[in-house]
Design an enzyme around this catalytic site. Structure first.
Site, short mmCIF file in Angstrom:
data_model
loop_
_atom_site.label_atom_id
_atom_site.label_comp_id
_atom_site.label_asym_id
_atom_site.label_seq_id
_atom_site.Cartn_x
_atom_site.Cartn_y
_atom_site.Cartn_z
N ASP A 135 0.90 -1.22 0.14
CA ASP A 135 0.17 -0.07 0.03
C ASP A 135 1.08 1.19 -0.06
O ASP A 135 1.95 1.23 0.48
CB ASP A 135 -0.92 0.13 1.40
CG ASP A 135 -2.25 -0.94 1.31
OD1 ASP A 135 -2.49 -1.36 0.05
OD2 ASP A 135 -2.69 -1.07 2.31
N ARG A 187 -1.35 -0.73 -8.61
CA ARG A 187 -2.78 -0.14 -8.31
C ARG A 187 -2.64 1.43 -8.56
O ARG A 187 -1.98 1.93 -7.96
CB ARG A 187 -3.03 -0.66 -6.79
CG ARG A 187 -4.36 -0.31 -6.39
CD ARG A 187 -4.61 -0.38 -4.90
NE ARG A 187 -4.37 -1.55 -4.24
CZ ARG A 187 -3.94 -1.59 -2.96
NH1 ARG A 187 -3.86 -0.66 -2.32
NH2 ARG A 187 -3.57 -2.89 -2.70
N GLY A 191 -5.77 8.76 -3.95
CA GLY A 191 -4.90 9.18 -2.74
C GLY A 191 -5.82 9.39 -1.51
O GLY A 191 -6.93 10.15 -1.54
N ALA A 192 -5.49 9.04 -0.12
CA ALA A 192 -6.54 9.15 0.91
C ALA A 192 -5.90 9.94 2.02
O ALA A 192 -6.79 9.95 2.87
CB ALA A 192 -6.63 7.63 1.48
N ARG A 291 -11.57 7.00 7.99
CA ARG A 291 -11.12 7.40 6.62
C ARG A 291 -12.19 7.13 5.83
O ARG A 291 -12.56 7.85 4.90
CB ARG A 291 -9.84 6.75 6.29
CG ARG A 291 -8.76 7.20 6.85
CD ARG A 291 -7.38 6.71 5.99
NE ARG A 291 -6.94 5.40 5.82
CZ ARG A 291 -6.59 4.89 6.64
NH1 ARG A 291 -5.95 5.54 7.95
NH2 ARG A 291 -6.31 3.30 6.50
N ARG A 292 -12.94 6.14 5.76
CA ARG A 292 -14.05 5.81 4.81
C ARG A 292 -15.27 6.62 5.27
O ARG A 292 -16.07 7.11 4.35
CB ARG A 292 -14.66 4.27 5.00
CG ARG A 292 -13.74 3.34 4.95
CD ARG A 292 -13.30 3.15 3.21
NE ARG A 292 -12.36 4.03 2.97
CZ ARG A 292 -10.86 3.97 2.95
NH1 ARG A 292 -10.34 2.99 3.79
NH2 ARG A 292 -10.18 4.82 2.72
N GLU A 295 -14.60 9.86 3.42
CA GLU A 295 -14.56 10.07 2.09
C GLU A 295 -15.92 10.50 1.54
O GLU A 295 -16.21 10.97 0.49
CB GLU A 295 -14.27 8.84 1.65
CG GLU A 295 -12.67 8.51 1.40
CD GLU A 295 -12.51 7.07 0.97
OE1 GLU A 295 -11.42 6.70 1.23
OE2 GLU A 295 -13.44 6.14 1.05
P1 FDA Z 1 -13.92 9.57 -5.06
O1 FDA Z 1 -13.42 9.81 -3.87
O2 FDA Z 1 -14.19 10.71 -6.53
O3 FDA Z 1 -15.41 8.94 -5.00
C1 FDA Z 1 -16.25 8.37 -6.31
C2 FDA Z 1 -17.70 7.89 -5.95
O4 FDA Z 1 -17.36 6.89 -5.43
C3 FDA Z 1 -18.26 8.82 -4.90
O5 FDA Z 1 -19.04 9.74 -5.52
C4 FDA Z 1 -18.95 7.69 -4.16
O6 FDA Z 1 -20.19 7.45 -5.10
C5 FDA Z 1 -18.21 6.66 -4.20
N1 FDA Z 1 -17.36 6.52 -3.12
C6 FDA Z 1 -16.01 6.81 -2.82
N2 FDA Z 1 -15.60 6.50 -1.48
C7 FDA Z 1 -16.60 6.03 -0.88
C8 FDA Z 1 -16.94 5.77 0.46
N3 FDA Z 1 -16.09 5.76 1.40
N4 FDA Z 1 -18.14 5.20 0.74
C9 FDA Z 1 -19.37 5.39 -0.16
N5 FDA Z 1 -18.96 5.53 -1.45
C10 FDA Z 1 -17.87 6.00 -1.75
N6 FDA Z 1 -5.40 5.48 -0.94
C11 FDA Z 1 -3.91 5.44 -0.56
O7 FDA Z 1 -3.58 6.83 -0.35
N7 FDA Z 1 -3.18 4.33 -0.50
C12 FDA Z 1 -3.67 3.20 -1.07
O8 FDA Z 1 -2.83 2.11 -0.83
C13 FDA Z 1 -4.78 2.82 -1.19
N8 FDA Z 1 -5.36 1.41 -1.48
C14 FDA Z 1 -6.60 1.49 -2.04
C15 FDA Z 1 -7.10 0.48 -2.61
C16 FDA Z 1 -8.34 0.24 -3.13
C17 FDA Z 1 -8.73 -1.38 -3.81
C18 FDA Z 1 -9.31 1.25 -2.99
C19 FDA Z 1 -10.68 1.12 -3.85
C20 FDA Z 1 -8.88 2.56 -2.73
C21 FDA Z 1 -7.60 2.68 -1.95
N9 FDA Z 1 -7.23 3.91 -1.57
C22 FDA Z 1 -5.61 3.97 -1.05
C23 FDA Z 1 -8.10 4.93 -1.16
C24 FDA Z 1 -8.25 5.87 -2.45
O9 FDA Z 1 -6.99 6.61 -2.46
C25 FDA Z 1 -9.38 6.66 -2.24
O10 FDA Z 1 -9.27 7.57 -1.33
C26 FDA Z 1 -10.86 6.02 -2.14
O11 FDA Z 1 -10.58 5.23 -3.22
C27 FDA Z 1 -11.98 7.02 -2.66
O12 FDA Z 1 -11.60 7.61 -3.91
P2 FDA Z 1 -12.33 7.14 -5.38
O13 FDA Z 1 -11.42 6.71 -6.42
O14 FDA Z 1 -13.58 6.02 -5.01
O15 FDA Z 1 -13.22 8.19 -5.85
#
Ligand code: FDA
Length: 310
Positions: A135, A187, A191-192, A291-292, A295
């Protein structure tokens, strides 16, 4: 910008001890939407349930406050136990680890403890035909994580270890280019972490555009891509891109978090795409759960309503 403010507000509140105590005491039932269980058995049950729906898994043992070298070794041992348990139950293990949890940045016998423990984990995963994804954490760790990834690919092969790139960092396109010689399994995420504007793009539109560029560049280079997002518009664009460029369905996969957009995960699997859910488990679920919530405002409402119901 509003997204950033919301995220910051939630993460700041979540760090307050009374809030943490309240959620830890009353929130486990709610957290189970995002966390598969507190034990290995709970996690492996989730793997089997998802597999019955055609969805692959990526297991992640949650850990917090892992500070001493002994705690890092213990955490690594727990991941090794997970690999053994998965193999014993006929599951080819696919796990994610945070190098900080296994000792990155701590030196032992002249060697980085994180790299030493990662070797044990990737070595065992390879023995079982499995895979380990490193990660990506906050920006001060990126250089060391990429360097250790390079070392591990050299020792174990790119079929058994991958890592993550975050589209919100300005540096990431250059990082992807620099990894090309490894033919890496990457992957791509947005970014979180809460990052300063000096290193990460503050505007979501820029992060999304960079995300698409990274996925397309890695596909064009002919390397395996894990498209890790719940963003439907990006997913739709990736589907168009692969059709238009003749990218085979086994050259990439979609990845989403356990419990988030389950409908979309199933739909993509039914359409014949490879889909993998990232399954966190373990007793230290609080930070992951926060964190979830950070988001998405809808998730905060879900928690508030659940807590009010008692
Ligand atoms: P975005 O935040 O733009 O969301 C797009 C849409 O997705 C939203 O409008 C909503 O509908 C839905 N959504 C997103 N998050 C949701 C939530 N919590 N609950 C409900 N719906 C939601 N980050 C990092 O820094 N290091 C890492 O190693 C990883 N690893 C990782 C693995 C996997 C499999 C995933 C899916 C994600 C990560 N992340 C991560 C987290 C990533 O950086 C990011 O914070 C989240 O995926 C949310 O961004 P989205 O790409 O989904 O888009």
């Amino acid at each position: 910008m509003i997204d950033q403010l919301y995220r910051k507000a939630v993460l700041t509140v979540a760090e307050r001890k009374p809030i943490e105590h309240l959620i830890r005491a009353r929130g486990w039932g709610l957290a189970q939407r995002f966390v598969a269980g507190e034990t290995i058995d709970g996690a492996l049950k989730a793997v089997k349930d998802l597999s019955a729906e055609g969805i692959l898994s990526n297991l992640d043992l949650l850990g917090e406050f892992i500070e001493s070298p002994a705690q890092c070794d213990e955490f690594a041992q727990n991941v090794l136990n997970l690999l053994d348990a998965a193999h014993a139950q006929g599951i080819t293990p696919y796990v994610s680890i945070k190098l900080s949890s296994v000792g990155q940045g701590k030196t032992e016998g002249g060697e980085d403890l994180g790299l030493k423990n990662a070797r044990r984990i990737v070595g065992k995963a390879r023995q079982y035909g499995g895979f380990v994804c490193l990660d990506m954490e906050d920006h001060p760790r990126v250089d060391q994580t990429l360097a250790q990834f390079r070392t591990l690919v050299g020792e174990f092969g790119a079929q058994h270890v991958g890592t993550v790139l975050q589209s919100y960092l300005y540096r990431t396109e250059a990082d992807r280019n620099a990894l090309d010689d490894l033919q890496p399994n990457l992957r791509i995420v947005k970014g979180a972490y809460l990052e300063p504007e000096s290193v990460a793009m503050p505007d979501k539109a820029d992060v999304d555009a960079a995300y698409r560029r990274l996925v397309y560049a890695h596909m064009n280079a002919g390397h395996y891509v894990n498209v890790a997002t719940h963003d439907e518009s990006i997913i739709a664009d990736v589907k168009h891109f692969v059709l238009a460029h003749g990218v085979s369905k086994d050259a990439f996969e979609f990845q989403m978090l356990y419990g988030i957009r389950r409908d979309l995960q199933k739909q993509l699997a039914q359409e014949g795409y490879r889909v993998r859910a990232y399954i966190p488990y373990g007793r230290d679920w609080y930070a992951y759960f926060s964190r979830r919530i950070a988001e998405r405002p809808g998730n905060a409402m879900f928690v508030l309503k659940g807590m009010l119901k008692g």
